[in-house]
Scaffold this motif. Structure first.
Motif, PDB file in Angstrom:
ATOM      1  N   HIS A  65      -0.039  -7.942 -12.317  1.00  0.00           N
ATOM      2  CA  HIS A  65       0.134  -8.593 -11.015  1.00  0.00           C
ATOM      3  C   HIS A  65      -0.343 -10.041 -11.015  1.00  0.00           C
ATOM      4  CE1 HIS A  65      -0.591  -9.412  -6.675  1.00  0.00           C
ATOM      5  NE2 HIS A  65       0.493  -8.691  -6.546  1.00  0.00           N
ATOM      6  N   GLN A  83      -0.705   5.123 -11.087  1.00  0.00           N
ATOM      7  CA  GLN A  83      -0.900   5.065  -9.636  1.00  0.00           C
ATOM      8  C   GLN A  83       0.176   4.232  -8.940  1.00  0.00           C
ATOM      9  OE1 GLN A  83      -3.667   4.422 -11.854  1.00  0.00           O
ATOM     10  NE2 GLN A  83      -3.958   6.641 -11.669  1.00  0.00           N
ATOM     11  N   GLU A 142       0.827  -1.211   0.000  1.00  0.00           N
ATOM     12  CA  GLU A 142       0.000   0.000   0.000  1.00  0.00           C
ATOM     13  C   GLU A 142       0.861   1.260   0.000  1.00  0.00           C
ATOM     14  OE1 GLU A 142      -2.349  -0.446   3.459  1.00  0.00           O
ATOM     15  OE2 GLU A 142      -3.460  -2.180   2.716  1.00  0.00           O
ATOM     16  N   PHE A 159       5.918   1.519  -4.204  1.00  0.00           N
ATOM     17  CA  PHE A 159       6.334   0.720  -5.356  1.00  0.00           C
ATOM     18  C   PHE A 159       7.838   0.874  -5.573  1.00  0.00           C
ATOM     19  CE2 PHE A 159       4.711   4.808  -6.766  1.00  0.00           C
ATOM     20  CZ  PHE A 159       5.677   5.289  -7.644  1.00  0.00           C
ATOM     21  N   ARG A 164       0.771   1.041  -9.493  1.00  0.00           N
ATOM     22  CA  ARG A 164       0.293  -0.319  -9.265  1.00  0.00           C
ATOM     23  C   ARG A 164       0.659  -1.198 -10.462  1.00  0.00           C
ATOM     24  NH1 ARG A 164      -0.062  -0.842  -4.264  1.00  0.00           N
ATOM     25  NH2 ARG A 164      -1.532  -2.588  -4.428  1.00  0.00           N
ATOM     26  N   CYS A 165       0.872  -2.467 -10.183  1.00  0.00           N
ATOM     27  CA  CYS A 165       1.303  -3.408 -11.215  1.00  0.00           C
ATOM     28  C   CYS A 165       0.129  -3.817 -12.099  1.00  0.00           C
ATOM     29  CB  CYS A 165       1.916  -4.640 -10.555  1.00  0.00           C
ATOM     30  SG  CYS A 165       2.460  -5.906 -11.730  1.00  0.00           S
ATOM     31  N   LEU A 212       4.154  -0.705 -14.559  1.00  0.00           N
ATOM     32  CA  LEU A 212       3.495   0.080 -13.517  1.00  0.00           C
ATOM     33  C   LEU A 212       2.568   1.101 -14.164  1.00  0.00           C
ATOM     34  CD1 LEU A 212       6.155   1.009 -10.797  1.00  0.00           C
ATOM     35  CD2 LEU A 212       4.315  -0.658 -10.630  1.00  0.00           C
TER      36      LEU A 212
END
Length: 230
Positions: A103, A97, A30, A33, A99-100, A94
């Protein structure tokens, strides 16, 4: 990629197995990264990584090269790795944001982090890298749960065989002339990465079971052709 370091300097001094609890749970990373930035060429991809990515993104190897991966020399072999891009040198996968976007089918090294592998004669153990993850509030979690890999035992066997094969190729490269090194590395790249893995077969078999069967078949054939013990 091999790291020539003292394990006592980078780990908590313990070796872990799949069923052991380890302080690696980053709680979904959270707001962080950091481990997806500035990694250079270190996130080396094995054949299953590429297979998962091509299947998950519905594109071929050549298209991956145009988007999120690149080729570099690793211990004498030409192997793919995740590409770092932009001013932050962040992973190409990425989003804005942090985020992956891959994932669900992220590479094995990404699943492993902040753990590492310590290879031994007949297999490997896991170790916790104590200086790599910026999260200070990591929780305890079983290694196999952290990895989120179906049939982890089969995956571990595959990883060890691939590791042994790369070591054998590395030793072979030391004895070859430049042109033969080029032929060997291109053959490995084509055989294990560029050529898609057959996805037809028994309905009861999972996609990864079919991958493993095809991988071991190619491994044995390559060993015979190149005279390597794999």
């Amino acid at each position: 990629m091999k790291r020539r370091v003292d394990l006592s300097e980078i780990s908590d001094g313990r070796l872990y197995s799949a069923n052991d609890m380890v302080k690696a749970d980053c709680h979904g990373c959270e707001g962080c990264f950091a481990c997806c930035c500035g990694m250079g060429t270190s996130v080396v991809l094995d054949p299953l990584d590429i297979h998962r990515m091509t299947q998950g993104l519905h594109i071929g190897f050549e298209e991956l090269l145009k988007t999120g991966i690149e080729l570099n020399v690793v211990d004498g072999l030409v192997l793919p790795n995740l590409k770092m891009t932009g001013e932050k040198e962040q992973c190409a996968y990425l989003n804005e944001q942090g985020r992956c976007t891959i994932h669900r089918f992220r590479p094995g090294i990404c699943r492993l982090f902040p753990l590492g592998r310590y290879y031994e004669e007949n297999g490997f153990h896991y170790f916790l890298q104590i200086h790599e993850c910026r999260k200070e509030t990591r929780g305890k979690i079983k290694v196999k749960k952290w990895m989120e890999i179906e049939n982890l035992r089969a995956y571990e066997a595959y990883i060890f065989r691939w590791h042994r094969f790369c070591l054998a190729c590395e030793k072979a490269v030391e004895t070859l002339e430049e042109e033969n090194i080029r032929i060997l590395t291109l053959y490995i790249l084509k055989t294990f990465y560029q050529t898609p893995y057959e996805q037809t077969g028994e309905e009861s078999s999972s996609k990864e079971e079919r991958f493993y069967r095809e991988f071991y078949k190619r491994l044995e054939e390559t060993g015979r052709k190149l005279g390597l013990r794999v």
